[in-house]
Scaffold this active site. Structure first.
Site, PDB file in Angstrom:
ATOM      1  N   GLU A 258     -21.415 -67.151  20.759  1.00 43.34           N
ATOM      2  CA  GLU A 258     -20.140 -66.655  21.275  1.00 43.34           C
ATOM      3  C   GLU A 258     -19.265 -66.428  20.054  1.00 43.34           C
ATOM      4  OE1 GLU A 258     -16.335 -68.028  24.014  1.00 43.34           O
ATOM      5  OE2 GLU A 258     -18.133 -69.250  23.971  1.00 43.34           O
ATOM      6  N   CYS A 297      -9.836 -67.247  21.130  1.00 42.99           N
ATOM      7  CA  CYS A 297     -10.714 -66.080  21.172  1.00 42.99           C
ATOM      8  C   CYS A 297     -10.142 -64.977  22.049  1.00 42.99           C
ATOM      9  CB  CYS A 297     -12.094 -66.486  21.690  1.00 42.99           C
ATOM     10  SG  CYS A 297     -12.935 -67.669  20.635  1.00 42.99           S
TER      11      CYS A 297
END
Length: 428
Positions: A258, A297
């Site tokens: 990720e 993020c």
């Protein structure tokens, strides 16, 4: 002030590490909070303990029992969350920032517990779907049956969510009956270590189901086999390096990354400065820039707006960001804390310098930035920074460079097709 403690790794059921190595400093005033340890864990022992003890203990329970443990663990941590809030404060986080990490992490334990109790059977086998005929005569048929992997999960996590980032991976791994070895980012590993200590003290973790590595992973990845898995959260550059570890390729070890993406928010062409949606857009861009000091993020790195409204957006964003009080979150009125570490402060400074090669600065530290609180001069604070791309279609710039802090870049577009093309440049 007492001497800073040395953090310890939790390997094969015991805490390892007596001699301090790297100093981990408070993001608020720079004092040393803790040290990573100098000793190198025996990763062969860690992997063997997970494979033998961890798997045996986890698979002695079924889905329902493991789900019940997750719920009990969530309740145990919830009762002790204030000590985590007190420690999280030193990562530069406000109470609201810490809420995402602490309460969000606990929420994943509750969520996977609920999922297990509602959706998974007793036992350790899941029959997935109906039988599928494999021949015209009906003599052959097939059906999918899912069972736990007889391996170890290695979780390598990012610095910005040291609690939630660990628990969101631990919960499904535990539910699936797979032991895990967690490696947090060193800079905020003092928070992960505190949570693992609480989890261990709860008595709810079967032996070998969770191990913790403080510092380097050494040769851990070289000891994995085909039934093991690796999950990674962090930069795309680091993910690319780890993914090609020879042993992972040789044994086809699943590697899930990720990595960072350069997210954007597009202001629609039909939205004008007198619309309610315009104010919502300004509020959201500013909120994403300042929540956790932009170290998420999901933060909006590129604000893509109609060319005819670029000046109005810039003006309103500057006005809103100037009102944000930055400093020690314990001071009343502070809305944004520090970056998580001094390394991040240096990194974001360098990334902004790179961005200024293709952008102009509309707001930044030169506009009277003064954090509030005692000792903040030694903290890892960074001013909310708003940039404007001179040419949004140019190579590099905000499409490729991420300043992982309270930094966003304005970009102008003429029509929606152009806006979508610019959005796609962020990848991820």
């Amino acid at each position: 002030m007492s001497a800073a403690p040395t953090l310890q790794s939790f390997i094969a059921g015991r805490w390892i590490g007596q001699h301090g190595a790297q100093a981990l400093r408070s993001a608020l005033d720079g004092h040393v909070l803790a040290y990573s340890h100098e000793e190198r864990p025996d990763f062969a022992e860690a992997v063997d303990f997970a494979r033998v003890q961890g798997l045996k203990q986890l698979l002695a329970m079924d889905f329902q029992q493991r789900a019940a443990r997750l719920k009990a663990l969530a309740l145990y941590l919830a009762e002790r969350k204030e000590q985590l809030y007190a420690l999280s404060h030193h990562s530069g986080a406000t109470r609201a920032d810490s809420w995402i990490d602490i309460e969000g992490g606990n929420a994943t334990l509750f969520a996977y517990s609920s999922m297990g109790r509602r959706e998974l059977p007793s036992g350790n086998l899941v029959h997935e779907g109906p039988a599928i005929p494999l021949g015209k005569q009906g003599h052959f048929a097939g059906s999918h049956i899912l069972v736990p992997r007889a391996g170890v999960a290695v979780h390598i996590n990012a610095f910005n969510f040291p609690i939630w980032g660990m628990l969101e991976k631990f919960a499904p791994t535990f539910l699936a009956g797979m032991p895990c070895i967690v490696k947090p980012a060193t800079s905020t590993s003092y928070l992960t270590e505190a949570v693992v200590r609480l989890m261990n003290e709860s008595g709810l973790l079967p032996a070998g189901s969770l191990q913790l590595v403080i510092g380097s992973t050494g040769d851990l990845l070289e000891r994995l086999q085909g039934q093991d898995v690796v999950t990674f959260t962090g930069s795309a550059d680091t993910a690319a390096k780890l993914r090609v570890t020879p042993n992972l390729i040789r044994n086809s070890v699943p590697f899930n990354a990720e990595a960072d993406s350069l997210n954007c928010a597009i202001l629609g062409p039909d939205v004008s400065p007198d619309c309610e949606e315009f104010e919502l857009y300004i509020k959201e861009v500013a909120r994403e820039m300042t929540t956790k000091a932009g170290q998420k993020c999901t933060a909006i790195r590129r604000a893509i707006v109609p060319a005819r409204h670029i000046d109005a957006v810039a003006t309103r964003l500057r006005e809103r960001l100037r009102k944000v009080v930055v400093g020690d979150p314990s001071v009343e009125g502070v809305r944004m804390g520090a970056l998580a570490s001094h390394d991040q402060q240096r990194d974001v400074t360098e990334r902004v310098r790179q961005l200024l090669a293709t952008c102009e600065q509309l707001l930044g530290a030169s506009d009277g930035f003064t954090p509030v609180g005692d000792g903040v001069a030694e903290g890892a604070f960074f001013a909310p920074t708003l940039l404007l791309a001179r040419d949004p279609h140019a190579e590099g710039g905000a499409h490729d460079i991420e300043a992982f802090g309270p930094v966003s870049t304005l970009m102008a577009y003429d029509d929606l097709d152009e806006a979508l093309a610019l959005a796609a440049r962020g990848k991820g």
